[in-house]
Design an enzyme around this catalytic site. Structure first.
Site, PDB file in Angstrom:
ATOM      1  N   LYS A 103      22.647   0.244  -3.061  1.00  0.00           N
ATOM      2  CA  LYS A 103      22.237  -0.435  -2.024  1.00  0.00           C
ATOM      3  C   LYS A 103      23.821  -0.404  -1.140  1.00  0.00           C
ATOM      4  CE  LYS A 103      19.318  -3.127  -0.931  1.00  0.00           C
ATOM      5  NZ  LYS A 103      17.854  -3.790  -1.181  1.00  0.00           N
ATOM      6  N   ASP A 143      17.344  -1.974   4.935  1.00  0.00           N
ATOM      7  CA  ASP A 143      16.782  -3.366   4.598  1.00  0.00           C
ATOM      8  C   ASP A 143      16.862  -3.953   5.796  1.00  0.00           C
ATOM      9  OD1 ASP A 143      16.967  -4.149   2.086  1.00  0.00           O
ATOM     10  OD2 ASP A 143      18.573  -5.121   2.712  1.00  0.00           O
TER      11      ASP A 143
HETATM   12  N1  GLU Z   1      15.214  -1.978   0.871  1.00  0.00           N
HETATM   13  C1  GLU Z   1      14.250  -1.835   0.031  1.00  0.00           C
HETATM   14  C2  GLU Z   1      14.151  -2.222  -1.056  1.00  0.00           C
HETATM   15  O1  GLU Z   1      14.754  -3.066  -0.596  1.00  0.00           O
HETATM   16  C3  GLU Z   1      13.403  -0.252   0.116  1.00  0.00           C
HETATM   17  C4  GLU Z   1      14.601   0.339  -0.438  1.00  0.00           C
HETATM   18  C5  GLU Z   1      13.863   2.007  -0.727  1.00  0.00           C
HETATM   19  O2  GLU Z   1      13.175   2.357   0.043  1.00  0.00           O
HETATM   20  O3  GLU Z   1      14.894   2.727  -1.196  1.00  0.00           O
HETATM   21  O4  GLU Z   1      13.449  -2.115  -2.283  1.00  0.00           O
END
Ligand code: GLU
Length: 394
Positions: A103, A143
Site C-alpha cells: 500500500k 484507494d
Molecule cells: N484499495 C483497495 C483495498 O484496500 C483495492 C486494492 C487493489 O485492488 O489492489 O483493498
C-alpha cells in the site's frame, strides 16, 4: 498515539496461538519486507516548486506480487501505510488470490490541487516508484481519493519509462484503457454480498433490513446502490459534510447527497439504531470513545481499519457482530485480480462473469470465516486472521 499496525500484530499473535505455531515461524510476517519513502518535487500552477512525501510499503510477497492501492490523503504517513499494506497481505490470503500485500500513497489533500498539478504529482510518484513496481513485482490500484483516471496516468507514465505498453502494472484502470468491467463498483458489491450473507446467518432477510452507511465515496456509493437493489432499506448515509437520516428509507437511485440537507453529524450517524452499520469512509472511526454507543446489531467494515482493537473488545462484550474489513471489502482486490488476468491473457470478461466469479469467491471466503468463528468460538476478525495466517505459513 494510536498505531493500527499494533492491532494487526495482536491479531496475528492471537491467530498463531489458535494455530499453535511458534513465534519464530511467523516473525517474518510481523514486519514489512520493504518500506519506500520518496520525495516528489512538483511545479505548481503558480510556477513555484512544492515537494510532497510519497510512500510505498511492500509488506509481504510470500503468496505473490505485492498488491494494494495508492491513497492521496493529508493524514497518510508511514505508520498508516504500514498497517494498510499488512491488511492487504491478510486480505489477499484470506480470499485466496495469488498476491501479497502493499500500500502507499502521497501525503496530500488533492482537493487543494488543480488537475494539472495532480497529474504532475502522480507522474513524479511513478517515476520515483518505477524501479520497485511492475506487473509481477508490485501492482498498485485505486484507494482513497484515487480512481481510474489516476491509474490511466500511471500506465502512461510507467509504459514510457520501460519503453513498452504495460497495462498490468496497475489495476482499476478505466475500461477503455485495459480496466475490467465491474471493477469500479466491486468493493461496494462485495460489501453488499457480505451484508446479505451475515444477515442470512442471523435468519434475517436483506429485504427490509435497515442499513446505515458512513461515507459516500467509491465504496459507500456503490454499497448503497447495490444494497438498495437487494431490497435493503438505507436509513442513513453521510459524507465529509455530514449525515442524512431518513427513518422511512432513502431513495438511493435518485439521491444527490450534495444537494441534500444534512440533519445529523457523522458521529451521530454511527450510533443510529439499525440492523447493519457500514463504515465505508476512513480508518479509526469506531474507537474506545464511541464503541459503547453503537446500536447497530452488525458492523460490516467497508473501509480499512474503521474499528480499533480496543473498540472490538467492547463490541464483542455488547454482542455486536463485526464482519472484518479483510473479508468485507475484499471485492475490490478480487476484481483487480480478474483485471490483471485479463491484461496478461489479453481477454475481456463479461460483466456477468466478473460479478458471478466475485460472488462465488466472496461467499466461499465468508463461509470459511463463519465456520472458523463457530468452530473456535472466536469473533469473525480473529477467525479471518487465523485462516489467512495459516495460508501464509503454507
Ligand atoms: N484499495 C483497495 C483495498 O484496500 C483495492 C486494492 C487493489 O485492488 O489492489 O483493498
Amino acid at each position: 498515539m494510536y498505531n493500527p499496525f499494533d492491532d494487526i500484530c495482536n491479531l496475528v499473535n492471537a491467530a498463531a496461538k489458535i494455530l499453535g505455531v511458534d513465534e519464530n515461524a511467523y516473525a517474518h510476517i510481523m514486519k514489512p519486507e520493504r518500506e519506500i519513502t520518496v520525495s516528489l518535487p512538483v511545479k505548481m500552477d503558480n510556477g513555484k516548486q512544492q515537494v510532497f512525501d510519497g510512500f510505498r510499503i511492500q509488506h509481504s510477497c510470500i503468496r505473490g506480487p505485492y498488491k494494494g492501492g495508492l491513497r492521496y490523503h493529508p493524514n497518510l504517513d508511514i505508520e498508516n501505510a504500514r498497517a494498510l499494506a499488512a491488511w492487504m497481505t491478510f486480505k489477499c490470503s484470506l480470499v485466496d488470490i495469488p498476491y501479497g500485500g502493499g500500500k502507499g500513497g502521497i501525503a496530500v489533500d488533492p482537493s487543494q490541487l488543480s488537475s494539472g498539478e495532480l497529474e504532475r504529482l502522480t507522474r513524479a510518484f511513478i517515476r520515483a516508484l518505477a524501479p520497485v513496481i511492475g506487473p509481477h513485482v508490485d501492482i498498485p490500484a485505486p484507494d482513497v481519493n484515487t480512481d481510474s483516471k489516476t491509474m490511466d496516468i500511471i500506465v502512461d507514465e510507467y509504459s514510457k519509462i520501460i519503453g513498452k505498453p504495460s497495462p498490468a502494472v496497475v489495476t482499476g484502470k478505466s475500461v477503455d484503457n485495459g480496466g475490467s468491467i465491474g471493477r469500479t463498483e466491486a468493493t461496494g458489491r462485495g460489501v453488499a454480498i457480505i451484508t446479505k450473507e451475515i444477515l442470512a446467518k442471523n435468519n434475517q432477510s436483506i429485504v427490509g433490513a435497515t442499513v446505515v452507511i458512513q461515507g459516500f465515496g467509491k465504496v459507500g456509493y456503490y454499497a448503497a446502490r447495490i444494497l438498495h437493489e437487494f431490497g435493503a432499506k438505507i436509513i442513513g448515509i453521510s459524507d465529509i459534510d455530514g449525515g442524512y437520516h431518513n427513518p422511512a428509507g432513502i431513495d438511493i437511485p435518485n439521491l444527490d447527497l450534495t444537494k441534500t440537507k444534512r440533519n445529523i453529524s457523522n458521529e451521530e450517524l454511527l450510533t443510529l439504531e439499525c440492523d447493519v452499520l457500514v463504515p465505508a469512509a476512513l480508518g479509526n472511526q469506531i474507537t474506545i470513545k464511541n464503541a459503547a454507543d453503537i446500536r447497530a446489531k452488525i458492523i460490516v467494515e467497508g473501509a480499512n481499519g474503521p474499528v480499533t482493537g480496543d473498540a472490538d473488545v467492547i463490541l464483542e462484550k455488547q454482542g455486536t457482530t463485526v464482519v472484518p474489513d479483510i473479508l468485507a471489502n475484499a471485492g475490490g482486490v478480487i476484481v483487480s485480480y480478474y483485471e490483471w488476468l485479463q491484461n496478461l491473457e489479453n481477454e475481456k470478461w463479461t460483466e456477468a462473469r466478473v460479478n458471478e466469479t466475485l460472488g462465488n469467491t466472496m461467499t466461499a471466503a465468508f463461509e470459511n470465516v463463519y465456520q472458523m468463528h463457530i468452530d473456535k468460538s472466536v469473533p469473525m476478525r480473529k477467525a479471518a486472521y487465523t485462516i489467512s495466517l495459516q495460508r501464509l505459513l503454507g
